[in-house]
Design a protein around this motif. Structure first.
Motif, PDB file in Angstrom:
ATOM      1  N   SER A  20      -4.714  -7.914  15.624  1.00 11.74           N
ATOM      2  CA  SER A  20      -5.247  -8.184  14.290  1.00 11.74           C
ATOM      3  C   SER A  20      -5.161  -6.937  13.431  1.00 11.74           C
ATOM      4  CB  SER A  20      -6.701  -8.655  14.376  1.00 11.74           C
ATOM      5  OG  SER A  20      -7.507  -7.679  15.015  1.00 11.74           O
ATOM      6  N   ILE A  21      -5.097  -7.131  12.137  1.00 11.20           N
ATOM      7  CA  ILE A  21      -4.979  -6.033  11.187  1.00 11.20           C
ATOM      8  C   ILE A  21      -6.041  -6.161  10.111  1.00 11.20           C
ATOM      9  CG2 ILE A  21      -3.269  -7.311   9.830  1.00 11.20           C
ATOM     10  CD1 ILE A  21      -3.185  -3.518  10.286  1.00 11.20           C
ATOM     11  N   GLY A  22      -6.647  -5.043   9.717  1.00  8.01           N
ATOM     12  CA  GLY A  22      -7.625  -5.033   8.633  1.00  8.01           C
ATOM     13  C   GLY A  22      -7.412  -3.804   7.771  1.00  8.01           C
ATOM     14  N   ARG A  23      -8.114  -3.738   6.673  1.00  9.20           N
ATOM     15  CA  ARG A  23      -7.989  -2.566   5.810  1.00  9.20           C
ATOM     16  C   ARG A  23      -9.348  -2.204   5.231  1.00  9.20           C
ATOM     17  NH1 ARG A  23      -4.787  -4.929   0.438  1.00  9.20           N
ATOM     18  NH2 ARG A  23      -6.546  -6.117  -0.423  1.00  9.20           N
ATOM     19  N   ILE A  24      -9.509  -0.935   4.927  1.00 11.04           N
ATOM     20  CA  ILE A  24     -10.747  -0.417   4.344  1.00 11.04           C
ATOM     21  C   ILE A  24     -10.385   0.384   3.109  1.00 11.04           C
ATOM     22  CG2 ILE A  24     -12.771   1.045   4.718  1.00 11.04           C
ATOM     23  CD1 ILE A  24     -12.386   0.579   7.725  1.00 11.04           C
ATOM     24  N   GLU A  25     -10.999   0.065   1.994  1.00  4.26           N
ATOM     25  CA  GLU A  25     -10.754   0.840   0.781  1.00  4.26           C
ATOM     26  C   GLU A  25     -11.559   2.139   0.837  1.00  4.26           C
ATOM     27  OE1 GLU A  25     -10.966   0.568  -4.112  1.00  4.26           O
ATOM     28  OE2 GLU A  25     -11.678  -1.109  -2.888  1.00  4.26           O
ATOM     29  N   ILE A  26     -10.901   3.251   0.544  1.00  2.09           N
ATOM     30  CA  ILE A  26     -11.530   4.570   0.556  1.00  2.09           C
ATOM     31  C   ILE A  26     -11.736   5.026  -0.884  1.00  2.09           C
ATOM     32  CG2 ILE A  26     -11.369   6.938   1.368  1.00  2.09           C
ATOM     33  CD1 ILE A  26     -11.570   4.870   3.605  1.00  2.09           C
ATOM     34  N   LYS A  27     -12.974   5.344  -1.213  1.00  2.00           N
ATOM     35  CA  LYS A  27     -13.313   5.793  -2.564  1.00  2.00           C
ATOM     36  C   LYS A  27     -13.904   7.198  -2.517  1.00  2.00           C
ATOM     37  CE  LYS A  27     -14.457   1.066  -4.065  1.00  2.00           C
ATOM     38  NZ  LYS A  27     -15.505   0.191  -4.649  1.00  2.00           N
ATOM     39  N   GLY A  28     -13.895   7.870  -3.679  1.00  5.20           N
ATOM     40  CA  GLY A  28     -14.567   9.156  -3.795  1.00  5.20           C
ATOM     41  C   GLY A  28     -13.669  10.364  -3.928  1.00  5.20           C
ATOM     42  N   PHE A  29     -12.346  10.146  -4.068  1.00  3.39           N
ATOM     43  CA  PHE A  29     -11.435  11.281  -4.219  1.00  3.39           C
ATOM     44  C   PHE A  29     -11.462  11.863  -5.630  1.00  3.39           C
ATOM     45  CE2 PHE A  29      -8.711   9.193  -0.741  1.00  3.39           C
ATOM     46  CZ  PHE A  29      -9.319   9.953   0.250  1.00  3.39           C
ATOM     47  N   GLY A  30     -11.982  11.118  -6.587  1.00  6.53           N
ATOM     48  CA  GLY A  30     -11.991  11.593  -7.963  1.00  6.53           C
ATOM     49  C   GLY A  30     -10.771  11.100  -8.726  1.00  6.53           C
ATOM     50  N   PRO A  31     -10.608  11.567  -9.964  1.00  5.81           N
ATOM     51  CA  PRO A  31      -9.514  11.091 -10.823  1.00  5.81           C
ATOM     52  C   PRO A  31      -8.174  11.740 -10.501  1.00  5.81           C
ATOM     53  CG  PRO A  31     -10.822  12.713 -11.996  1.00  5.81           C
ATOM     54  CD  PRO A  31     -11.498  12.509 -10.661  1.00  5.81           C
ATOM     55  N   VAL A  32      -7.654  11.477  -9.307  1.00 11.38           N
ATOM     56  CA  VAL A  32      -6.346  12.006  -8.916  1.00 11.38           C
ATOM     57  C   VAL A  32      -5.437  10.840  -8.537  1.00 11.38           C
ATOM     58  CG1 VAL A  32      -7.199  14.243  -8.150  1.00 11.38           C
ATOM     59  CG2 VAL A  32      -7.147  12.341  -6.547  1.00 11.38           C
ATOM     60  N   MET A  33      -4.150  11.025  -8.813  1.00  9.79           N
ATOM     61  CA  MET A  33      -3.173   9.971  -8.528  1.00  9.79           C
ATOM     62  C   MET A  33      -1.853  10.608  -8.097  1.00  9.79           C
ATOM     63  SD  MET A  33      -3.874   6.661  -8.844  1.00  9.79           S
ATOM     64  CE  MET A  33      -2.371   5.868  -9.432  1.00  9.79           C
ATOM     65  N   ASP A  34      -1.180   9.950  -7.169  1.00 13.02           N
ATOM     66  CA  ASP A  34       0.174  10.306  -6.742  1.00 13.02           C
ATOM     67  C   ASP A  34       0.273  11.681  -6.083  1.00 13.02           C
ATOM     68  OD1 ASP A  34       1.085   7.856  -7.769  1.00 13.02           O
ATOM     69  OD2 ASP A  34       1.356   8.726  -9.762  1.00 13.02           O
ATOM     70  N   GLN A  35      -0.849  12.227  -5.638  1.00 14.87           N
ATOM     71  CA  GLN A  35      -0.804  13.486  -4.909  1.00 14.87           C
ATOM     72  C   GLN A  35      -0.491  13.214  -3.441  1.00 14.87           C
ATOM     73  OE1 GLN A  35      -1.035  16.373  -6.372  1.00 14.87           O
ATOM     74  NE2 GLN A  35      -1.619  15.611  -8.378  1.00 14.87           N
ATOM     75  N   LYS A  36       0.346  14.038  -2.828  1.00 10.53           N
ATOM     76  CA  LYS A  36       0.628  13.895  -1.406  1.00 10.53           C
ATOM     77  C   LYS A  36      -0.636  14.160  -0.610  1.00 10.53           C
ATOM     78  CE  LYS A  36       3.917  15.347   2.150  1.00 10.53           C
ATOM     79  NZ  LYS A  36       5.097  16.212   2.443  1.00 10.53           N
ATOM     80  N   ILE A  37      -0.987  13.230   0.288  1.00 13.83           N
ATOM     81  CA  ILE A  37      -2.249  13.343   1.021  1.00 13.83           C
ATOM     82  C   ILE A  37      -1.981  13.383   2.522  1.00 13.83           C
ATOM     83  CG2 ILE A  37      -2.616  10.828   1.068  1.00 13.83           C
ATOM     84  CD1 ILE A  37      -5.642  11.439   0.817  1.00 13.83           C
TER      85      ILE A  37
END
Length: 409
Positions: A378-395
């Protein structure tokens, strides 16, 4: 107002109660109701590292007590029982760290979690990082830094934000590859580096050097590696288990056989595992800690995985000396495509309950961690919040991270 007073004002009511129980005796001379110090230290070993940082500023006595090796070792031991996910990326002139307890990775279709901000290290340029070991993290290699003025590799503690620049590697080669390891017996961290020859169709490592942290003046020492000429595979193809650093490599020259390189942290000896079973293990395979055993996950696709990926192959070692392995072919359920879709993900490892986790390669909104259960398929997903206003940064996302209070000497 002094810095010490400002830090004292940040101590919560709960923290104040713990502090008061140990300071009241000194102030009143009354032993009634006093909690023994060993019990206090055991309690404190279970609180977040941020709280310990504030406690150290309460008084000189507390600062000394909470910096002693006994307590920092106890804290690391307790932290190892409750590992975290570590997230790190470079944005707005700083190297940021966030964490999430692995115990919160219980997924369903609508679940979400908020990360805890650990620390931010000021640095002007993006960097690559090694897989963390016992709460410490090292930048990946000098090649990416060679075009930056005064840029050097560094060791960093994400829990405290402390960091230390490493001495430059003495070599004429342009690229230096690095790995971080830890010896749990002698309780020392070591950095393994390899100079690399980057000729077309002829990549190989040459000089191998080791640096021991926490021994006063840090110096690189040459070690012998005269067995096999090899070249490490892609990033994050390493893992440290019980004092042995493992990384994937391929033979140099005409002999392109895949292999596992084993570096014993204490003896500083290298050995190689070459087996016919590894002939299909190519980049971007991932080494994992599979309930204390060394495992290799190789996706059924080249490059990064996404919703179109069909599954992966999993090797788990039974006896590393006898080269006995167990191999499984895993096929994703149909739900994989609808959840992952076009998101490019990489394998980050297995949790304590055996789930395999996948993380996106860049920061996005929304940002999901994907959890695959091999037992139930089975597969599930969890949304992760709290990184702030950043986008497209390599993580970079890592499993089994431990909070560590040790100060980098």
């Amino acid at each position: 107002m002094s810095a010490m007073k400002k830090r004292k004002q940040c101590v919560s009511k709960e923290e104040t109660c713990i502090i008061s129980s140990t300071t009241s005796t000194k102030e009143t001379g009354d032993n009634y109701g006093q909690i023994p110090m060993d019990i206090i230290l055991k309690i404190l070993s279970r609180v977040p590292a941020k709280s310990i940082a504030r406690f150290r500023c309460v008084s000189k006595d507390w600062g000394v007590t909470l910096c002693r090796p006994y307590f920092t070792d106890l804290f690391l031991k307790m932290s190892s029982l409750s590992p975290c996910l570590l997230f790190t990326f470079h944005a707005e002139g700083k190297w940021s760290f966030f964490s999430l307890p692995e115990s919160m990775l219980i997924s369903d279709q609508k679940s979400s979690r908020v990360v805890d901000s650990l620390s931010h290290v000021p640095i002007d340029y993006p960097i690559r990082v090694c897989v963390p070991v016992c709460g410490m993290l090292c930048t990946k290699d000098e090649w990416d830094l060679s075009g930056k003025k005064d840029a050097r590799m560094m060791i960093c503690n994400p829990s405290t934000g402390g960091f230390k620049l490493l001495p430059k590697v003495k070599t004429r080669r342009r690229r230096v590859l690095t790995y971080l390891g830890y010896d749990p017996v002698e309780k020392v961290y070591k950095v393994l580096c390899m100079t690399s020859c980057e000729r077309p169709y002829s990549q190989k490592t040459e000089q191998h050097q080791v640096l021991t942290l926490g021994t006063g003046k840090m110096n690189w020492r040459m070690i012998e590696c005269s067995v096999l000429s090899h070249y490490p595979q892609s990033q994050h193809s390493e893992i440290c288990i019980d004092g042995v650093l493992y990384y994937l490599a391929v033979g140099s020259g005409c002999w392109k056989t895949s292999m596992i390189v084993c570096f014993d942290i204490r003896s500083e000896k290298l050995k190689f595992i070459v087996d016919e079973a590894f002939k299909d293990i190519k980049s971007p395979s991932t080494l994992i800690n599979c309930k204390g055993k060394l495992g290799i996950i190789h996706p059924n696709a080249s490059g990064f995985m996404d919703g179109k990926s069909s599954g992966f192959a999993l090797w788990v070692i039974d006896d590393i000396e006898k080269h006995t392995w167990c191999k499984n072919i895993i096929m994703f359920p149909s739900l994989w495509w609808s959840l992952v879709a076009g998101t490019r993900v990489r394998i980050i490892g297995t949790t304590g309950n055996g789930e395999i986790l996948f993380s996106p390669c860049v920061v996005s909104i929304p940002f999901y961690i994907f959890c695959y259960n091999m037992e139930t398929n089975s597969i599930g997903r969890i949304e992760i919040k709290g990184f702030g206003p950043v986008m497209d940064q390599k993580i970079y996302t890592f499993l089994n991270h431990m909070e560590n209070l040790k100060l980098i000497p």
